[in-house]
Design a protein around this motif. Structure first.
Motif, PDB file in Angstrom:
ATOM      1  N   GLY A  34       0.778  -1.230   0.000  1.00 43.23           N
ATOM      2  CA  GLY A  34       0.000   0.000   0.000  1.00 43.23           C
ATOM      3  C   GLY A  34       0.808   1.278   0.000  1.00 43.23           C
ATOM      4  N   MET A  35       2.139   1.193  -0.114  1.00 41.39           N
ATOM      5  CA  MET A  35       2.990   2.380  -0.020  1.00 41.39           C
ATOM      6  C   MET A  35       3.961   2.406  -1.196  1.00 41.39           C
ATOM      7  SD  MET A  35       5.753   3.350   2.973  1.00 41.39           S
ATOM      8  CE  MET A  35       4.533   3.283   4.258  1.00 41.39           C
ATOM      9  N   ALA A  63      -4.468   2.079   3.011  1.00 37.95           N
ATOM     10  CA  ALA A  63      -3.646   1.904   4.203  1.00 37.95           C
ATOM     11  C   ALA A  63      -2.458   1.022   3.845  1.00 37.95           C
ATOM     12  CB  ALA A  63      -4.451   1.258   5.317  1.00 37.95           C
ATOM     13  N   THR A  64      -1.355   1.229   4.533  1.00 41.58           N
ATOM     14  CA  THR A  64      -0.193   0.370   4.339  1.00 41.58           C
ATOM     15  C   THR A  64      -0.359  -0.901   5.148  1.00 41.58           C
ATOM     16  OG1 THR A  64       1.104   1.183   6.215  1.00 41.58           O
ATOM     17  CG2 THR A  64       1.261   2.427   4.148  1.00 41.58           C
ATOM     18  N   GLY A  65       0.468  -1.865   4.873  1.00 40.42           N
ATOM     19  CA  GLY A  65       0.535  -3.035   5.727  1.00 40.42           C
ATOM     20  C   GLY A  65       1.231  -2.667   7.030  1.00 40.42           C
ATOM     21  N   ALA A  66       0.964  -3.423   8.068  1.00 39.61           N
ATOM     22  CA  ALA A  66       1.642  -3.191   9.346  1.00 39.61           C
ATOM     23  C   ALA A  66       3.122  -3.538   9.187  1.00 39.61           C
ATOM     24  CB  ALA A  66       1.016  -4.053  10.432  1.00 39.61           C
ATOM     25  N   HIS A  67       3.983  -2.714   9.802  1.00 36.67           N
ATOM     26  CA  HIS A  67       5.431  -2.920   9.689  1.00 36.67           C
ATOM     27  C   HIS A  67       6.150  -2.145  10.789  1.00 36.67           C
ATOM     28  CE1 HIS A  67       4.651   0.831   7.483  1.00 36.67           C
ATOM     29  NE2 HIS A  67       5.924   1.167   7.691  1.00 36.67           N
ATOM     30  N   GLU A 113       0.406   3.363   8.259  1.00 32.40           N
ATOM     31  CA  GLU A 113      -0.018   4.665   7.767  1.00 32.40           C
ATOM     32  C   GLU A 113      -1.308   4.501   6.976  1.00 32.40           C
ATOM     33  OE1 GLU A 113       3.078   3.401   7.336  1.00 32.40           O
ATOM     34  OE2 GLU A 113       4.585   4.951   7.637  1.00 32.40           O
ATOM     35  N   ILE A 114      -2.216   5.446   7.164  1.00 29.70           N
ATOM     36  CA  ILE A 114      -3.514   5.405   6.493  1.00 29.70           C
ATOM     37  C   ILE A 114      -3.758   6.761   5.852  1.00 29.70           C
ATOM     38  CG2 ILE A 114      -6.009   5.136   6.809  1.00 29.70           C
ATOM     39  CD1 ILE A 114      -5.251   3.550   9.430  1.00 29.70           C
ATOM     40  N   ASN A 115      -4.132   6.767   4.572  1.00 30.03           N
ATOM     41  CA  ASN A 115      -4.533   8.004   3.927  1.00 30.03           C
ATOM     42  C   ASN A 115      -5.984   8.246   4.313  1.00 30.03           C
ATOM     43  OD1 ASN A 115      -5.343  10.080   2.270  1.00 30.03           O
ATOM     44  ND2 ASN A 115      -4.220   9.344   0.489  1.00 30.03           N
ATOM     45  N   ALA A 116      -6.243   9.331   5.028  1.00 26.69           N
ATOM     46  CA  ALA A 116      -7.580   9.632   5.541  1.00 26.69           C
ATOM     47  C   ALA A 116      -8.506  10.204   4.479  1.00 26.69           C
ATOM     48  CB  ALA A 116      -7.475  10.594   6.722  1.00 26.69           C
TER      49      ALA A 116
END
Length: 159
Positions: A34-35, A63-67, A113-116
């Protein structure tokens, strides 16, 4: 001022400022779902001795993956857009940053990170405390359904 080798003056022409044009950034860096992360400054690309720097872009409503970034501390500057940041062992906390704001991400903190925005791309500048990219993706992390909003509207721990 450094002297180089035994009183030999430093050649600031070759050992001084190094410019990296925006078009010279590279996608040759570990990916996170996602990034779109790009590197500009690193030990291998520019000879940096202490920092890694680059950018990332996250599409609208994504949203990105958790990392996490291992032992590295990270600074994220929001260039444009609105970011939601989730963090914690199960991404149980969330906060928001807008253009002009910064996030400080301590070492080993799982985050996402999430783009709102549903319509605007989120664009960020990144700086890390080491010379090479460390990305540990956490595909098995199961986030909580409803994270706790953490109000960070007032500066804390600032001197």
């Amino acid at each position: 001022m450094p002297d180089g080798i035994a009183n030999k003056p430093t050649d600031w022409r070759t050992a001084g400022i190094r410019r990296v044009r925006g078009a010279e950034k590279s996608s040759d860096t570990p990916e996170t779902l996602g990034m779109n992360r790009q590197v500009a400054i690193s030990g291998s690309r520019t000879g940096s001795s202490a920092l890694w720097a680059g950018t990332n872009r996250i599409r609208p409503n994504s949203a990105t993956g958790a990392h996490h970034h291992g032992h590295l501390e990270s600074v994220i500057y929001i260039i444009s857009g609105t970011a939601h940041m989730r963090w914690g062992d199960r991404l149980e906390f969330i906060t928001e940053a807008k253009a002009g704001d910064f996030f400080l991400v301590p070492p080993y903190v799982p985050h996402q990170e999430i783009n709102a925005s549903a319509t605007e791309e989120l664009h960020c500048a990144l700086v890390r405390s080491g010379t090479e990219e460390v990305v540990v993706n956490l595909p098995d992390l199961v986030p909580v359904a409803e994270p706790e909003w953490v109000d960070q509207s007032a500066a804390t721990n600032c001197t």
